[in-house]
Design an enzyme around this catalytic site. Structure first.
Site, PDB file in Angstrom:
ATOM      1  N   LYS A  71      67.293 -62.463  -1.975  1.00 31.88           N
ATOM      2  CA  LYS A  71      67.925 -61.245  -1.459  1.00 31.88           C
ATOM      3  C   LYS A  71      68.699 -60.514  -2.555  1.00 31.88           C
ATOM      4  O   LYS A  71      68.773 -59.293  -2.567  1.00 31.88           O
ATOM      5  CB  LYS A  71      68.840 -61.587  -0.286  1.00 31.88           C
ATOM      6  CG  LYS A  71      68.095 -61.973   0.988  1.00 31.88           C
ATOM      7  CD  LYS A  71      67.455 -60.748   1.643  1.00 31.88           C
ATOM      8  CE  LYS A  71      66.842 -61.061   2.984  1.00 31.88           C
ATOM      9  NZ  LYS A  71      66.212 -59.888   3.630  1.00 31.88           N
ATOM     10  N   ASN A 101      53.674 -60.530   9.418  1.00 33.17           N
ATOM     11  CA  ASN A 101      52.640 -61.567   9.232  1.00 33.17           C
ATOM     12  C   ASN A 101      52.725 -62.655  10.302  1.00 33.17           C
ATOM     13  O   ASN A 101      51.944 -63.596  10.293  1.00 33.17           O
ATOM     14  CB  ASN A 101      52.723 -62.179   7.830  1.00 33.17           C
ATOM     15  CG  ASN A 101      53.994 -62.976   7.620  1.00 33.17           C
ATOM     16  OD1 ASN A 101      54.838 -63.083   8.520  1.00 33.17           O
ATOM     17  ND2 ASN A 101      54.149 -63.539   6.441  1.00 33.17           N
ATOM     18  N   TYR A 138      66.663 -67.987  -0.485  1.00 36.16           N
ATOM     19  CA  TYR A 138      67.067 -66.844   0.339  1.00 36.16           C
ATOM     20  C   TYR A 138      68.122 -66.016  -0.389  1.00 36.16           C
ATOM     21  O   TYR A 138      67.958 -64.809  -0.580  1.00 36.16           O
ATOM     22  CB  TYR A 138      67.600 -67.356   1.673  1.00 36.16           C
ATOM     23  CG  TYR A 138      67.897 -66.270   2.674  1.00 36.16           C
ATOM     24  CD1 TYR A 138      66.869 -65.545   3.276  1.00 36.16           C
ATOM     25  CD2 TYR A 138      69.207 -65.970   3.051  1.00 36.16           C
ATOM     26  CE1 TYR A 138      67.138 -64.550   4.209  1.00 36.16           C
ATOM     27  CE2 TYR A 138      69.484 -64.978   3.982  1.00 36.16           C
ATOM     28  CZ  TYR A 138      68.456 -64.285   4.559  1.00 36.16           C
ATOM     29  OH  TYR A 138      68.736 -63.294   5.492  1.00 36.16           O
ATOM     30  N   PHE A 170      63.411 -60.945  15.295  1.00 34.72           N
ATOM     31  CA  PHE A 170      64.568 -60.791  16.181  1.00 34.72           C
ATOM     32  C   PHE A 170      65.204 -59.395  16.075  1.00 34.72           C
ATOM     33  O   PHE A 170      65.273 -58.648  17.062  1.00 34.72           O
ATOM     34  CB  PHE A 170      65.565 -61.920  15.851  1.00 34.72           C
ATOM     35  CG  PHE A 170      66.992 -61.679  16.205  1.00 34.72           C
ATOM     36  CD1 PHE A 170      67.343 -61.207  17.469  1.00 34.72           C
ATOM     37  CD2 PHE A 170      68.007 -61.955  15.282  1.00 34.72           C
ATOM     38  CE1 PHE A 170      68.679 -61.001  17.798  1.00 34.72           C
ATOM     39  CE2 PHE A 170      69.331 -61.753  15.607  1.00 34.72           C
ATOM     40  CZ  PHE A 170      69.666 -61.267  16.859  1.00 34.72           C
ATOM     41  N   ASN A 182      56.810 -54.414  -3.383  1.00 31.10           N
ATOM     42  CA  ASN A 182      55.614 -53.723  -2.875  1.00 31.10           C
ATOM     43  C   ASN A 182      55.990 -52.576  -1.938  1.00 31.10           C
ATOM     44  O   ASN A 182      55.409 -51.486  -2.014  1.00 31.10           O
ATOM     45  CB  ASN A 182      54.709 -54.720  -2.139  1.00 31.10           C
ATOM     46  CG  ASN A 182      54.108 -55.740  -3.093  1.00 31.10           C
ATOM     47  OD1 ASN A 182      54.095 -55.534  -4.308  1.00 31.10           O
ATOM     48  ND2 ASN A 182      53.621 -56.848  -2.547  1.00 31.10           N
ATOM     49  N   GLY A 227      57.912 -63.928  13.223  1.00 38.74           N
ATOM     50  CA  GLY A 227      57.844 -62.901  14.274  1.00 38.74           C
ATOM     51  C   GLY A 227      57.111 -63.456  15.485  1.00 38.74           C
ATOM     52  O   GLY A 227      56.361 -64.423  15.383  1.00 38.74           O
TER      53      GLY A 227
END
Ligand code: UDP
Length: 326
Positions: A159, A38, A155, A17, A109, A42
């Site tokens: 985060k 991935n 989450y 989004f 990463n 999305g």
């Protein structure tokens, strides 16, 4: 003649989004853009019309390496925007281990890639780092009130750990990593099944179904239109390195209860909306509202689009989306 430096942004989560908006704004600013996504949350259609103006690669940041980022078609990466992570509660709770890994391992990463390529690193953090806040409104120096073992923890804690990684890569590895904390954001390119309050309410209103209010609707949120948010992210990327002093809240400080949100939607649609009450999810924060003094001072930024105006645009978008799936 000074040489112009070619700017190349890697946008992780670019098909999501917010990513879909950011990618367009970067292109219009003359950036070359590579998208890694991935495609778990999305959507192909969010980027479809951009065709070959971007280098799209289906890739999961949980196992992306410095080697994967070397020798990209667009050359050396100058900016990494990390937006890769499901952000809607039903989506991030569906596969919580995946969510945590994306936040923590994925961010680690990408930070290694930023270090290797000397790229500026812009990380999408969240108001969820404040949890169910005991301080209201929330400024960046509030440390939060987060349940470490609840349904939202994958989450929230993911985060928070990602923020720690960014701060330590900044301190110990000289990576210019910058954190922005996104408060509830809405607008075009949201998935109609996203599951968050604005998409659920707009879709229900358009389908003439009852508006689902969780709990008694007295809980509050502060809603930011996506174009305002992206302007803030880009302003943060333009900030001179020495002027970054820590995480920055990006959100609209105008606070609404969920019941008030229904009233705003009634004004925008011109309809009397029927509501239904559903149970309040566990650990649902009771209040949320950003203090944005830091963004105002450092970035000269504040949201411009109020809820009614943003909802009008968002409703028009959802109307077309719903039409498309008939
Ligand atoms: N909510 C609601 N109806 C919905 C979806 C959400 O009443 O269909 C409530 C939810 O309980 C929360 C607020 O709206 O208090 C915002 O929820 P959302 O999922 O959009 O994001 P959150 O801020 O909780 O991450």
């Amino acid at each position: 003649m000074p040489q112009t430096i070619e700017r190349h942004a890697l946008v992780a989560g670019g098909a999501g989004f917010i990513g879909a908006h950011l990618v367009r704004d970067l292109l219009s600013r003359g950036f070359k853009v590579t998208v890694w996504d991935n495609m778990r949350t999305g959507r192909e259609k969010n980027l479809a019309e951009l065709g070959n103006t971007i280098d799209f690669q289906k890739r999961d940041i949980r196992n992306s390496t410095v080697e994967d980022a070397a020798g990209l078609k667009n050359g050396r990466i100058t900016h990494i925007f990390n937006l890769a992570c499901p952000a809607s509660p039903p989506h991030y709770q569906k596969d919580p281990i995946y969510t945590w890994e994306t936040s923590v391992l994925g961010t680690r990463n990408l930070l290694h890639i930023a270090e290797a390529q000397e790229a500026l690193f812009l990380h999408a953090s969240t108001s969820e780092v404040y949890g169910d806040p005991q301080v209201h409104p929330q400024s960046e120096d509030y440390w939060g009130n987060v349940n470490p073992v609840g349904l939202r923890s994958c989450y929230d804690e993911g985060k928070r750990a990602a923020e720690t990684l960014c701060a330590d890569f900044r301190r110990f590895k000289n990576v210019d990593a910058r954190l922005f904390r996104i408060f509830n954001t809405y607008g075009e390119f949201m998935h109609p099944d996203d599951g968050r309050v604005i998409s659920n309410f707009c879709v229900a209103a358009l389908k003439k179904e009852p508006i689902p209010i969780y709990g008694d609707g007295s809980q509050t949120r502060s809603f930011c239109y996506v174009a305002d948010l992206v302007a803030g992210i880009l302003a943060l990327s333009d900030l001179p390195r020495e002027r970054y002093s820590g995480p920055i809240n990006l959100g609209n400080p105008h606070e609404f209860s969920i019941r008030e949100l229904v009233q705003v939607l009634e004004r925008v649609t011109g309809q009397k909306l029927i509501t239904k009450n559903l149970p309040l999810p566990a650990d649902d924060p009771k209040v949320r509202k950003p203090v944005i003094d830091r963004a105002r001072d450092a970035l000269n930024w504040e949201p411009k689009i109020e809820l009614e105006a943003g909802l009008k645009k968002t409703l028009a978008y959802f109307a077309l989306e719903i039409e498309g799936v008939k």
